[in-house]
Design a protein around this motif. Structure first.
Motif, PDB file in Angstrom:
ATOM      1  N   LYS A 334     -17.746  79.022 -71.167  1.00 28.39           N
ATOM      2  CA  LYS A 334     -17.183  79.854 -72.232  1.00 28.39           C
ATOM      3  C   LYS A 334     -15.790  79.340 -72.596  1.00 28.39           C
ATOM      4  N   LYS A 335     -15.572  79.143 -73.903  1.00 28.13           N
ATOM      5  CA  LYS A 335     -14.277  78.680 -74.377  1.00 28.13           C
ATOM      6  C   LYS A 335     -13.368  79.870 -74.618  1.00 28.13           C
ATOM      7  N   ILE A 491     -34.268  68.434 -76.388  1.00 27.96           N
ATOM      8  CA  ILE A 491     -34.081  66.995 -76.191  1.00 27.96           C
ATOM      9  C   ILE A 491     -32.595  66.642 -76.243  1.00 27.96           C
ATOM     10  N   PHE A 492     -31.902  67.239 -77.226  1.00 28.86           N
ATOM     11  CA  PHE A 492     -30.485  66.957 -77.386  1.00 28.86           C
ATOM     12  C   PHE A 492     -29.700  67.345 -76.131  1.00 28.86           C
ATOM     13  N   GLU A 493     -29.918  68.543 -75.637  1.00 29.25           N
ATOM     14  CA  GLU A 493     -29.151  69.037 -74.500  1.00 29.25           C
ATOM     15  C   GLU A 493     -29.545  68.335 -73.202  1.00 29.25           C
ATOM     16  N   GLU A 494     -30.784  67.944 -73.087  1.00 30.32           N
ATOM     17  CA  GLU A 494     -31.244  67.258 -71.882  1.00 30.32           C
ATOM     18  C   GLU A 494     -30.531  65.910 -71.695  1.00 30.32           C
ATOM     19  N   HIS A 495     -30.320  65.217 -72.795  1.00 30.40           N
ATOM     20  CA  HIS A 495     -29.714  63.876 -72.709  1.00 30.40           C
ATOM     21  C   HIS A 495     -28.204  63.879 -72.946  1.00 30.40           C
ATOM     22  N   LEU A 517     -29.164  76.496 -85.177  1.00 32.65           N
ATOM     23  CA  LEU A 517     -28.938  77.674 -86.024  1.00 32.65           C
ATOM     24  C   LEU A 517     -28.004  78.637 -85.316  1.00 32.65           C
ATOM     25  N   THR A 518     -28.050  78.637 -83.995  1.00 31.43           N
ATOM     26  CA  THR A 518     -27.140  79.448 -83.178  1.00 31.43           C
ATOM     27  C   THR A 518     -26.660  78.598 -82.012  1.00 31.43           C
ATOM     28  N   GLN A 519     -25.634  79.070 -81.365  1.00 33.01           N
ATOM     29  CA  GLN A 519     -25.117  78.350 -80.210  1.00 33.01           C
ATOM     30  C   GLN A 519     -26.120  78.410 -79.066  1.00 33.01           C
ATOM     31  N   PRO A 520     -26.121  77.389 -78.191  1.00 36.72           N
ATOM     32  CA  PRO A 520     -27.019  77.419 -77.031  1.00 36.72           C
ATOM     33  C   PRO A 520     -26.632  78.538 -76.080  1.00 36.72           C
ATOM     34  N   ALA A 529     -19.136  77.895 -88.125  1.00 34.81           N
ATOM     35  CA  ALA A 529     -20.195  76.941 -88.488  1.00 34.81           C
ATOM     36  C   ALA A 529     -20.430  76.055 -87.276  1.00 34.81           C
ATOM     37  N   PHE A 530     -21.574  76.190 -86.656  1.00 32.10           N
ATOM     38  CA  PHE A 530     -21.839  75.471 -85.412  1.00 32.10           C
ATOM     39  C   PHE A 530     -22.878  74.387 -85.655  1.00 32.10           C
ATOM     40  N   ASN A 531     -22.550  73.151 -85.217  1.00 33.98           N
ATOM     41  CA  ASN A 531     -23.541  72.085 -85.217  1.00 33.98           C
ATOM     42  C   ASN A 531     -23.258  71.167 -84.034  1.00 33.98           C
ATOM     43  N   SER A 532     -24.095  70.164 -83.854  1.00 30.39           N
ATOM     44  CA  SER A 532     -23.998  69.330 -82.657  1.00 30.39           C
ATOM     45  C   SER A 532     -22.688  68.533 -82.611  1.00 30.39           C
TER      46      SER A 532
END
Length: 578
Positions: A334-335, A491-495, A517-520, A529-532
């Protein structure tokens, strides 16, 4: 009785004639009471059987190329002693300019007062060229004249305002009195602008000497009184800039290397260390072409991948393992703000590897939540333990021949000891200090790359390079490489943790920037606005915070006109009889 009176009268007449002759001689050669007193003092100081130098006369010619041609006429009075001859010591090696500085001396000839060649031998010892004149089976006595002619190079000092001859004419190491000392300097036309002389013991600033300039090309010097044992005459002649060609920087560099052979020490150490690395530090096994693969090889976790790829544990490897465990549901990140984060425990750590379990238990300490700022310096201790454990386990597993931490420890200790040697009191030369320090740095640098992978380690290392290629290639190539090209957060979070330790997280994130679309669930931040890409940028800040709380950071001669003195400059030395 009458015979005795005649003999007495005859003796009286002879004594009177001798006295008159002595008075005439003194009047012709010592015309002032001061000179007569000086003569009496000299006789008293020397004694009737003591050797001394009646005259030391040096003629110095400065050639257009800066070379000196010198003739020393030494009138040596052995008096009643029988000796073979004299020796003359001329220094050719000086402690100057941060190291050794050597001049070139070439003896041309040695003659007597009638220009007849004399036998002599040359030898070099303790930085002095010794000219030993005479023959072991012949003796000389009384007044003898010795003329030594030689050339000397690298004598002129080149300053911004002028060029300069700073020359110790007689030297200060004669164990006998020098009655008179002279020096005559012939210089390039109209190039002299100043001159000075010093007399006495080494370091003396006494100027008991006369200077005469009969013309624009000649400067002569003369001591005004006798020079005692270990006293000498030193002269300084200034030359206007432009009359003598200064040596090129290439020539100066060559001279420095020639004079200070220990400057080659770092090169020698470099060759030795390369040979050591080539035989004992190179990875075993053959390196083959890199082929992309789609998962971490041998089920290695991100920290182990990071350790194998660069053979060291860094804070980013610890950051990656925290994210790795968060993705697997063990904790939540948590930030709070840009400078602090909170770790929230989600489940027990019993099924983790020993070092991972130890790390988590040390972080939480029976708490459910903990701020990174509260872990100040605790992670530093853990990183040391983790590094030791990872290296040991990977060595046991057959990835390394010897633990990288041990190998680096050996070379770090060796380089530290050598570096300290550079500052020991007996290491007086600056250039030698620099050579030793640079050698220590070379050893330390090779120690960083000395850990050696086994054949298995090399094979897995190449697979990791292929995995890195997969994480960083363009999308059209990834579709070819990956059997399931559909983008997904899983896949993104695994790697992602692997991409972080391999420094390709931005490239990896750029291909998944539209998947969220939402935070993990394992991450909580304040993003509208959340993206990778934003996500990875935030995690980089997280890595910086981990770094801070762990207490680690990411990976010439001087002029004779100013401070001149007797015994200064080039030349000097001394001599004696044998």
């Amino acid at each position: 009785m009458r015979f005795i009176k005649k003999r007495f009268i005859l003796l009286l007449i002879l004594s009177s004639l001798l006295l008159v002759a002595s008075v005439i001689y003194l009047y012709q050669n010592y015309q002032t009471p001061k000179d007569i007193i000086s003569l009496i003092q000299k006789v008293e100081a020397i004694g009737i059987d003591e050797e001394y130098i009646e005259s030391f006369d040096a003629i110095i010619t400065i050639n257009d190329n800066g070379q000196l041609e010198i003739t020393e006429a030494i009138e040596y009075n052995f008096q009643n002693t029988q000796r073979h001859g004299i020796y003359r010591d001329i220094p050719y090696s000086y402690n100057a300019r941060g190291g050794k500085f050597k001049i070139d001396i070439n003896v041309l000839k040695v003659t007597d007062g009638n220009s007849n060649d004399l036998s002599y031998q040359l030898s070099r010892k303790s930085g002095n060229l010794q000219i030993k004149i005479g023959e072991p089976d012949k003796y000389v006595t009384g007044l003898q004249t010795y003329r030594i002619t030689y050339t000397a190079n690298r004598i002129i000092n080149y300053f911004d305002s002028h060029d300069e001859l700073y020359w110790n004419v007689t030297g200060n190491n004669w164990p006998v009195v020098i009655d008179k000392a002279y020096a005559t300097v012939f210089i390039p036309e109209n190039s002299s602008y100043d001159s000075q002389c010093f007399t006495g013991f080494p370091g003396s600033t006494s100027e008991d000497c006369r200077i005469n300039k009969p013309n624009s090309q000649t400067v002569s010097f003369e001591s005004e009184s006798s020079l005692g044992q270990n006293q000498g005459l030193t002269i300084v002649v200034g030359l206007r800039k432009g009359f003598l060609p200064p040596p090129s920087w290439l020539q100066k560099t060559f001279w420095i290397l020639e004079d200070n052979f220990y400057l080659f020490l770092p090169l020698l150490v470099l060759v030795i260390m390369f040979c050591v690395w080539f035989n004992f530090g190179r990875d075993l096994g053959k390196k083959k072409a890199i082929i992309p693969i789609y998962n971490a090889p041998n089920n290695l976790n991100p920290t182990e991948v990071g350790a194998l790829i660069d053979e060291k544990i860094q804070t980013k490897d610890i950051t990656a393992i925290l994210i790795y465990l968060a993705v697997k549901g063990y904790l939540k990140i948590k930030k709070i703000n840009n400078n602090d984060w909170e770790l929230i425990k989600q489940k027990d750590f019993l099924d983790l590897q020993d070092w991972q379990c130890g790390l988590m238990n040390e972080i939480f300490k029976h708490q459910e939540t903990v701020k990174l700022s509260a872990l100040k310096n605790k992670l530093a201790v853990q990183m040391t333990k983790i590094s030791r454990h990872i290296y040991s386990s990977m060595t046991i597993a057959g990835f390394f021949k010897t633990s990288p931490s041990k190998i680096r420890g050996y070379f770090t200790t060796l380089s530290f000891i050598i570096f300290i040697m550079a500052f020991l009191p007996f290491i007086s030369f600056l250039l030698l200090k620099v050579s030793i320090a640079v050698s220590a740095i070379i050893i330390f640098s090779f120690g960083l790359v000395m850990p050696r992978k086994t054949k298995l380690g090399t094979k897995v290392y190449q697979q990791i390079k292929g995995y890195k290629m997969y994480l960083s290639v363009a999308e059209k190539d990834r579709i070819k490489f990956h059997q399931n090209p559909n983008k997904s957060a899983v896949i993104f979070e695994e790697h992602l943790p692997y991409a972080m330790v391999l420094n390709v997280e931005k490239k990896w994130a750029n291909k998944f920037k539209d998947i969220y679309l939402t935070q993990p669930s394992w991450y909580e931040g304040n993003f509208r606005a959340f993206n990778s890409l934003v996500f990875v940028s935030s995690l980089n800040n997280f890595n910086k915070t981990v770094t801070m709380v762990s207490g680690r950071s990411a990976a010439t001669g001087s002029s004779g006109f100013s401070g001149g003195h007797s015994g200064g400059g080039f030349g000097g030395g001394g001599g004696g009889s044998w």
